[in-house]
Scaffold this motif. Structure first.
Motif, PDB file in Angstrom:
ATOM      1  N   CYS A 158       0.840  -1.209   0.000  1.00  0.00           N
ATOM      2  CA  CYS A 158       0.000   0.000   0.000  1.00  0.00           C
ATOM      3  C   CYS A 158       0.870   1.252   0.000  1.00  0.00           C
ATOM      4  O   CYS A 158       0.621   2.192  -0.746  1.00  0.00           O
ATOM      5  N   VAL A 159       1.897   1.251   0.859  1.00  0.00           N
ATOM      6  CA  VAL A 159       2.749   2.438   0.994  1.00  0.00           C
ATOM      7  C   VAL A 159       3.417   2.772  -0.337  1.00  0.00           C
ATOM      8  O   VAL A 159       3.438   3.928  -0.755  1.00  0.00           O
ATOM      9  N   LEU A 160       3.941   1.763  -1.020  1.00  0.00           N
ATOM     10  CA  LEU A 160       4.653   2.043  -2.264  1.00  0.00           C
ATOM     11  C   LEU A 160       3.706   2.610  -3.321  1.00  0.00           C
ATOM     12  O   LEU A 160       4.096   3.445  -4.125  1.00  0.00           O
ATOM     13  N   ARG A 161       2.461   2.183  -3.274  1.00  0.00           N
ATOM     14  CA  ARG A 161       1.488   2.754  -4.209  1.00  0.00           C
ATOM     15  C   ARG A 161       1.219   4.213  -3.871  1.00  0.00           C
ATOM     16  O   ARG A 161       1.217   5.080  -4.746  1.00  0.00           O
ATOM     17  N   ILE A 162       1.007   4.478  -2.591  1.00  0.00           N
ATOM     18  CA  ILE A 162       0.770   5.865  -2.168  1.00  0.00           C
ATOM     19  C   ILE A 162       1.963   6.733  -2.554  1.00  0.00           C
ATOM     20  O   ILE A 162       1.825   7.896  -2.891  1.00  0.00           O
ATOM     21  N   MET A 163       3.168   6.129  -2.486  1.00  0.00           N
ATOM     22  CA  MET A 163       4.401   6.903  -2.622  1.00  0.00           C
ATOM     23  C   MET A 163       4.813   7.197  -4.054  1.00  0.00           C
ATOM     24  O   MET A 163       5.813   7.882  -4.254  1.00  0.00           O
ATOM     25  N   ILE A 164       4.107   6.650  -5.027  1.00  0.00           N
ATOM     26  CA  ILE A 164       4.591   6.820  -6.402  1.00  0.00           C
ATOM     27  C   ILE A 164       4.789   8.301  -6.793  1.00  0.00           C
ATOM     28  O   ILE A 164       5.843   8.654  -7.316  1.00  0.00           O
ATOM     29  N   PRO A 165       3.829   9.193  -6.495  1.00  0.00           N
ATOM     30  CA  PRO A 165       4.079  10.595  -6.869  1.00  0.00           C
ATOM     31  C   PRO A 165       5.322  11.206  -6.199  1.00  0.00           C
ATOM     32  O   PRO A 165       6.168  11.761  -6.906  1.00  0.00           O
ATOM     33  N   PRO A 166       5.485  11.116  -4.869  1.00  0.00           N
ATOM     34  CA  PRO A 166       6.718  11.682  -4.303  1.00  0.00           C
ATOM     35  C   PRO A 166       7.979  10.945  -4.765  1.00  0.00           C
ATOM     36  O   PRO A 166       9.026  11.566  -4.912  1.00  0.00           O
ATOM     37  N   LEU A 167       7.871   9.637  -5.015  1.00  0.00           N
ATOM     38  CA  LEU A 167       9.032   8.902  -5.517  1.00  0.00           C
ATOM     39  C   LEU A 167       9.435   9.392  -6.907  1.00  0.00           C
ATOM     40  O   LEU A 167      10.623   9.414  -7.235  1.00  0.00           O
ATOM     41  N   THR A 168       8.444   9.770  -7.704  1.00  0.00           N
ATOM     42  CA  THR A 168       8.756  10.303  -9.033  1.00  0.00           C
ATOM     43  C   THR A 168       9.649  11.535  -8.890  1.00  0.00           C
ATOM     44  O   THR A 168      10.659  11.670  -9.582  1.00  0.00           O
ATOM     45  N   SER A 169       9.302  12.417  -7.968  1.00  0.00           N
ATOM     46  CA  SER A 169      10.115  13.612  -7.737  1.00  0.00           C
ATOM     47  C   SER A 169      11.534  13.240  -7.328  1.00  0.00           C
ATOM     48  O   SER A 169      12.509  13.817  -7.799  1.00  0.00           O
ATOM     49  N   GLU A 170      11.628  12.261  -6.419  1.00  0.00           N
ATOM     50  CA  GLU A 170      12.958  11.853  -5.965  1.00  0.00           C
ATOM     51  C   GLU A 170      13.773  11.262  -7.102  1.00  0.00           C
ATOM     52  O   GLU A 170      14.992  11.469  -7.193  1.00  0.00           O
ATOM     53  N   PHE A 171      13.113  10.504  -7.936  1.00  0.00           N
ATOM     54  CA  PHE A 171      13.785   9.849  -9.055  1.00  0.00           C
ATOM     55  C   PHE A 171      14.336  10.921 -10.015  1.00  0.00           C
ATOM     56  O   PHE A 171      15.482  10.857 -10.466  1.00  0.00           O
ATOM     57  N   ILE A 172      13.523  11.939 -10.267  1.00  0.00           N
ATOM     58  CA  ILE A 172      13.982  13.031 -11.124  1.00  0.00           C
ATOM     59  C   ILE A 172      15.115  13.798 -10.436  1.00  0.00           C
ATOM     60  O   ILE A 172      16.124  14.137 -11.046  1.00  0.00           O
ATOM     61  N   ASN A 173      14.948  14.017  -9.114  1.00  0.00           N
ATOM     62  CA  ASN A 173      15.975  14.737  -8.353  1.00  0.00           C
ATOM     63  C   ASN A 173      17.331  14.069  -8.445  1.00  0.00           C
ATOM     64  O   ASN A 173      18.360  14.732  -8.508  1.00  0.00           O
ATOM     65  N   ILE A 174      17.332  12.742  -8.424  1.00  0.00           N
ATOM     66  CA  ILE A 174      18.614  12.053  -8.380  1.00  0.00           C
ATOM     67  C   ILE A 174      19.378  12.297  -9.681  1.00  0.00           C
ATOM     68  O   ILE A 174      20.601  12.449  -9.671  1.00  0.00           O
ATOM     69  N   PHE A 175      18.669  12.405 -10.805  1.00  0.00           N
ATOM     70  CA  PHE A 175      19.342  12.733 -12.071  1.00  0.00           C
ATOM     71  C   PHE A 175      19.918  14.144 -12.012  1.00  0.00           C
ATOM     72  O   PHE A 175      21.042  14.394 -12.411  1.00  0.00           O
ATOM     73  N   LYS A 176      19.106  15.060 -11.487  1.00  0.00           N
ATOM     74  CA  LYS A 176      19.565  16.452 -11.433  1.00  0.00           C
ATOM     75  C   LYS A 176      20.724  16.599 -10.450  1.00  0.00           C
ATOM     76  O   LYS A 176      21.703  17.278 -10.715  1.00  0.00           O
ATOM     77  N   ASN A 177      20.581  15.906  -9.288  1.00  0.00           N
ATOM     78  CA  ASN A 177      21.623  16.004  -8.271  1.00  0.00           C
ATOM     79  C   ASN A 177      22.943  15.392  -8.728  1.00  0.00           C
ATOM     80  O   ASN A 177      24.003  15.743  -8.219  1.00  0.00           O
ATOM     81  N   SER A 178      22.858  14.451  -9.670  1.00  0.00           N
ATOM     82  CA  SER A 178      24.097  13.794 -10.106  1.00  0.00           C
ATOM     83  C   SER A 178      25.055  14.801 -10.726  1.00  0.00           C
ATOM     84  O   SER A 178      26.254  14.569 -10.806  1.00  0.00           O
ATOM     85  N   SER A 179      24.538  15.969 -11.135  1.00  0.00           N
ATOM     86  CA  SER A 179      25.418  16.979 -11.739  1.00  0.00           C
ATOM     87  C   SER A 179      26.417  17.524 -10.720  1.00  0.00           C
ATOM     88  O   SER A 179      27.475  18.043 -11.101  1.00  0.00           O
ATOM     89  N   VAL A 180      26.067  17.397  -9.431  1.00  0.00           N
ATOM     90  CA  VAL A 180      26.994  17.862  -8.387  1.00  0.00           C
ATOM     91  C   VAL A 180      28.319  17.092  -8.460  1.00  0.00           C
ATOM     92  O   VAL A 180      29.375  17.592  -8.073  1.00  0.00           O
ATOM     93  N   ALA A 181      28.253  15.865  -9.012  1.00  0.00           N
ATOM     94  CA  ALA A 181      29.443  15.015  -9.046  1.00  0.00           C
ATOM     95  C   ALA A 181      30.548  15.583  -9.926  1.00  0.00           C
ATOM     96  O   ALA A 181      31.683  15.131  -9.877  1.00  0.00           O
ATOM     97  N   LEU A 182      30.221  16.605 -10.708  1.00  0.00           N
ATOM     98  CA  LEU A 182      31.290  17.223 -11.513  1.00  0.00           C
ATOM     99  C   LEU A 182      32.348  17.822 -10.602  1.00  0.00           C
ATOM    100  O   LEU A 182      33.518  17.924 -10.974  1.00  0.00           O
ATOM    101  N   THR A 183      31.950  18.184  -9.375  1.00  0.00           N
ATOM    102  CA  THR A 183      32.906  18.796  -8.443  1.00  0.00           C
ATOM    103  C   THR A 183      33.944  17.805  -7.932  1.00  0.00           C
ATOM    104  O   THR A 183      34.974  18.201  -7.415  1.00  0.00           O
ATOM    105  N   ILE A 184      33.653  16.505  -8.027  1.00  0.00           N
ATOM    106  CA  ILE A 184      34.675  15.542  -7.642  1.00  0.00           C
ATOM    107  C   ILE A 184      35.277  14.883  -8.883  1.00  0.00           C
ATOM    108  O   ILE A 184      35.959  13.873  -8.801  1.00  0.00           O
ATOM    109  N   GLY A 185      35.028  15.515 -10.040  1.00  0.00           N
ATOM    110  CA  GLY A 185      35.729  15.093 -11.248  1.00  0.00           C
ATOM    111  C   GLY A 185      35.040  14.035 -12.075  1.00  0.00           C
ATOM    112  O   GLY A 185      35.641  13.447 -12.964  1.00  0.00           O
TER     113      GLY A 185
END
Lengths: 245, 344
Positions: A162-189
């Motif tokens: 049940c929880v995972l079903r409820i969570m799909i919308p906020p998880l979508t945001s997190e999933f998108i965030n992780i792609f965007k946040n990966s750009s921070v890794a340029l600072t460690i080369g």
């Protein structure tokens, strides 16, 4: 800006030495962004669910582990976390381990980026799992226990589905965030999409074209993720439950 | 013995939820735990289930000490007030789930689920999800689910509390019939005395964490042991014992448990007879108000000392009396009880 000379052909120009074309740099950056983010996402999802479950168990010390983890990893900026893992961790570990991290580990910036992204995102997912579990009426858990389920089975078969079903919308945001946040890794080369974009810019001085394309690629990734998650949501939908929200 | 509870106590912080309760429930019986909210009835039920552990005392199920056994090991069926059906599973899978977890062969599960769907009269709705059912249907599914693995004991916590009045009435009758069919030891919690009396073969009246009285519905109604029970089971008029007009009736009043200082007189509204003429033992009174409830008529009476009473009239005596407010009549109590202490 009047003197800026647009040149969309720049991506097909050949690099002065090496013989590659610039678009190939962007493609390799894009692939690395996707690889880093997907791997980090799998780890984050697993760890986040585990920690979220921990914070709702009747065992006090297990709850604390979850809560402390969330507070630590949620409250430190991602870039600081990446620096800590990349530059500080090898220095404070026993010398032999530290040396292995610095010289023995192949592709250290990739693994560091994956793990710090995963640890950071896991804290956020854990909070959402916790909120999701708490939103489910207590009767569901009691009903499961009364039917002879173990606590583990209650989580596995009743609460989490049940929880995972409820969570799909906020998880979508997190999933998108992780792609965007990966750009921070340029600072460690890590030569991910943002880093290769910067590189192409430095070689060609065609920043407008380069960052337009980089932007579109990030947006494109987000739209694809969104579509995938919407598809999943549709597939696991339960008639009459959580509909019309 | 189906369920045996010995000297069980439970405290939540400063609140004594259950205070030294002992109770024996026979195998196959249908028992109601009845009491106001906060009386401890739900806590007691949850302790029988193993959802709460008693601080002291023992609970045995079917002759075996179960005090320290977990819920899973007790083999009970539990029905919750708000159904607690698994929303992500169909009706069929909800019922089958406990059997699947216990690794019962698929063929047997199918057969058992079919039996239960027939029992709850929802054969056609096996593939629906809980949110596609009405409240009454959901509660029946919850019952079928609780019965799926043939529990030793069926426990129901305010099972009809969330349903509307008409459905509640239907389900009460249905539960009664169901119990006759499956004959499993059943305990249900309710705060509705009418529901308890209609469904159960035995009542346990609880108040403030203690058992006030237990027995058959008729026995408890006719012979309440305490003012609380008298007041909680059925309507009652409570008057100070020194009410002048009734002093002469003290001699024929029943005093259960030899109340030392009788403080109050208890009269049921249907035990007050109303006459137009004076007579022996008849007390003058004035009709203040006539309340028509359809199936019966209530009359509010005032005595010369200023006390007010409610009396019930049958349709026959209504025709004879033709009561009007302001009318002077004479009343005679058929049965009076004297208790020290006050009613619920």
């Amino acid at each position: 800006m009047d003197s800026y000379r647009w040149n969309w052909q720049v991506f097909w120009n050949t690099v002065d030495y090496g013989g590659e074309q610039y678009y190939q740099w962007l493609v390799s950056g894009l692939l690395l962004t996707i690889a880093t983010s997907l791997l980090a996402w799998c780890l984050a999802l697993f760890l986040g669910i585990l920690l979220g479950v921990c914070t709702t168990t009747p065992l006090k010390w297990v709850c604390w582990i979850g809560d402390i983890y969330v507070e630590v990893f949620r409250n430190i900026p991602l870039i600081v976390q990446m620096f800590l893992w990349f530059f500080v961790l090898p220095e404070i570990l026993p010398p032999s381990w530290g040396n292995w991290l610095k010289t023995g580990l192949p592709f250290p910036e990739f693994y560091t980026a994956v793990f710090s992204l995963a640890f950071f995102t896991a804290a956020r997912i854990a909070e959402q799992v916790k909120a999701g579990i708490m939103s489910i009426p207590l009767g569901q858990k009691s009903a499961g226990l009364a039917m002879g389920f173990t606590l583990l089975q209650v989580y596995r078969y009743i609460l989490l589905p049940c929880v995972l079903r409820i969570m799909i919308p906020p998880l979508t945001s997190e999933f998108i965030n992780i792609f965007k946040n990966s750009s921070v890794a340029l600072t460690i080369g890590l030569l991910e999409l943002m880093a290769t974009g910067q590189q192409v810019n430095e070689y060609t001085f065609q920043g407008m074209e380069v960052f337009s394309v980089v932007t579109l690629l990030y947006v494109g990734i987000a739209l694809v993720v969104n579509a995938i998650m919407a598809g999943i949501e549709e597939r696991v939908k339960i008639p009459g439950y959580l509909e019309g929200r | 013995m189906g369920i045996s509870i010995e000297n069980v106590s439970k405290r939540f912080g400063l609140f004594q939820a259950i205070d030294e309760v002992s109770l024996e429930i026979k195998t196959g019986s249908l028992v109601a735990l009845l009491g106001p909210s906060g009386s401890g009835k739900s806590t007691l039920l949850r302790m029988i289930a193993g959802l709460e552990t008693p601080d002291t005392g023992r609970i045995s199920l079917v002759g075996e000490d179960a005090t320290h056994r977990s819920v899973q090991e007790r083999n009970i069926g539990f029905v919750f007030q708000h159904y607690a059906l698994f929303k992500h599973l169909t009706v069929r899978r909800n019922i089958a789930f406990a059997l699947e977890i216990r690794k019962v062969p698929t063929v047997q599960i199918k057969q058992r689920v079919q039996e239960l769907l027939e029992l709850i009269q929802l054969e056609g709705l096996g593939d629906r999800y809980p949110s596609q059912l009405s409240g009454g249907q959901r509660q029946r599914v919850a019952l079928a689910r609780a019965l799926a693995f043939q529990p030793q004991v069926l426990l129901l916590d305010e099972p009809f509390g969330a349903l509307d009045a008409k459905v509640r009435k239907e389900l009460r009758l249905w539960l009664r019939h169901l119990h006759d069919t499956v004959n499993v030891t059943t305990v249900f919690v309710t705060h509705d005395q009418e529901e308890a009396m209609e469904v159960a073969s035995e009542l346990v009246v609880m108040n403030k964490g203690r058992i006030e009285q237990s027995g058959s519905p008729a026995d408890i109604y006719e012979n309440p042991n305490t003012p609380f029970v008298m007041g909680f089971i059925g309507p009652v008029n409570v008057l100070p014992a020194h009410t002048d007009e009734l002093i002469t009736h003290h001699s024929k009043a029943e005093t259960p448990h030899s109340a030392k200082e009788p403080a109050h007189l208890f009269l049921r509204p249907h035990d007050i007879l109303i006459y137009l003429e004076p007579g022996e033992d008849r007390i003058p009174a004035t009709i203040e108000r006539v309340i028509h409830l359809g199936w019966e008529v209530q009359v509010e009476l005032s005595l010369t000392s200023g006390q007010t009473l409610i009396a019930n009239l049958t349709r026959d005596s209504l025709e004879e009396l033709q009561p009007k407010s302001g009318q002077g009549v004479f009343i005679s109590p058929r049965r009076i009880k004297l208790f020290s202490g006050v009613a619920a």
